[in-house]
Write an enzyme that holds these catalytic residues in place. Structure first.
Site, PDB file in Angstrom:
ATOM      1  N   GLU A 114       0.830  -1.204   0.000  1.00 13.26           N
ATOM      2  CA  GLU A 114       0.000   0.000   0.000  1.00 13.26           C
ATOM      3  C   GLU A 114       0.865   1.256   0.000  1.00 13.26           C
ATOM      4  O   GLU A 114       0.562   2.238  -0.695  1.00 13.26           O
ATOM      5  CB  GLU A 114      -0.960  -0.018   1.192  1.00 13.26           C
ATOM      6  CG  GLU A 114      -2.090  -1.011   1.066  1.00 13.26           C
ATOM      7  CD  GLU A 114      -1.701  -2.483   1.242  1.00 13.26           C
ATOM      8  OE1 GLU A 114      -2.536  -3.351   0.945  1.00 13.26           O
ATOM      9  OE2 GLU A 114      -0.564  -2.784   1.674  1.00 13.26           O
ATOM     10  N   ASP A 128       1.593  12.917 -14.981  1.00  9.32           N
ATOM     11  CA  ASP A 128       0.406  13.196 -15.787  1.00  9.32           C
ATOM     12  C   ASP A 128       0.109  14.690 -15.862  1.00  9.32           C
ATOM     13  O   ASP A 128      -0.216  15.213 -16.925  1.00  9.32           O
ATOM     14  CB  ASP A 128      -0.806  12.453 -15.220  1.00  9.32           C
ATOM     15  CG  ASP A 128      -2.065  12.765 -15.996  1.00  9.32           C
ATOM     16  OD1 ASP A 128      -2.075  12.538 -17.227  1.00  9.32           O
ATOM     17  OD2 ASP A 128      -3.029  13.254 -15.385  1.00  9.32           O
TER      18      ASP A 128
END
EC number: 4.6.1.17
Length: 162
Positions: A114, A128
């Site tokens: 995680e 991005d």
């Protein structure tokens, strides 16, 4: 170090049975870096990226990534996370951004995956949001830096101070 736990005697992949393990506090810290052009770094530092607050959006994405790890990594157990903290550090010398994620739960299995997923998703979000001005950014040095709890005990990467 013991053998691979995600394969049975016949070599078939399976999810590890953690039902008999004791519930303990589990903590993992992961870190990674994205290197970029000086102009891209300046856009992030000065809050002038066209898509908005790069690190704010990346922080939310990283937290979401930690929460959805079991959907992305086939043999990970779905966990009830009790805490996900994500921090970014601007590094003029690279230039680039470091991401550190600390993930916690009280359960039967660790949260290393995680924490790693949080870092990767956070850095992917930086990519991005900035790729229009810098397609050559490089995500690098993603690793678990520390883990606490569980049967195997505590562990720190050797080059981690403190």
């Amino acid at each position: 170090m013991s053998g691979l736990t995600h394969f049975d005697a016949a070599g078939h992949a399976h999810m590890v049975d953690v039902g008999g393990k004791q519930e303990t506090q589990r903590i993992a810290i992961a870190r990674g870096t994205i290197r970029m052009l000086p102009a891209t770094f300046a856009l992030i530092r000065d809050g002038k990226a066209k898509k908005g607050d790069v690190l704010g959006v990346a922080r939310i994405a990283a937290i979401q990534g930690a929460k959805r790890t079991a959907e992305l990594i086939p043999l990970c157990h779905p966990l009830a996370l009790t805490r996900v903290a994500v921090d970014f550090e601007l590094d003029d010398a690279l230039p680039g951004v470091h991401c550190v994620a600390q993930v916690e739960t009280f359960g039967r299995t660790g949260v290393e995956m995680e924490a790693l997923t949080a870092v990767q998703v956070g850095l992917l979000t930086v990519y991005d949001m900035c790729k229009a001005v810098d397609r050559g950014m490089v995500i690098t040095e993603v690793s678990v830096r520390e883990k606490r709890g569980g049967k195997s005990g505590d562990w720190k990467a050797e080059d981690t101070a403190g």
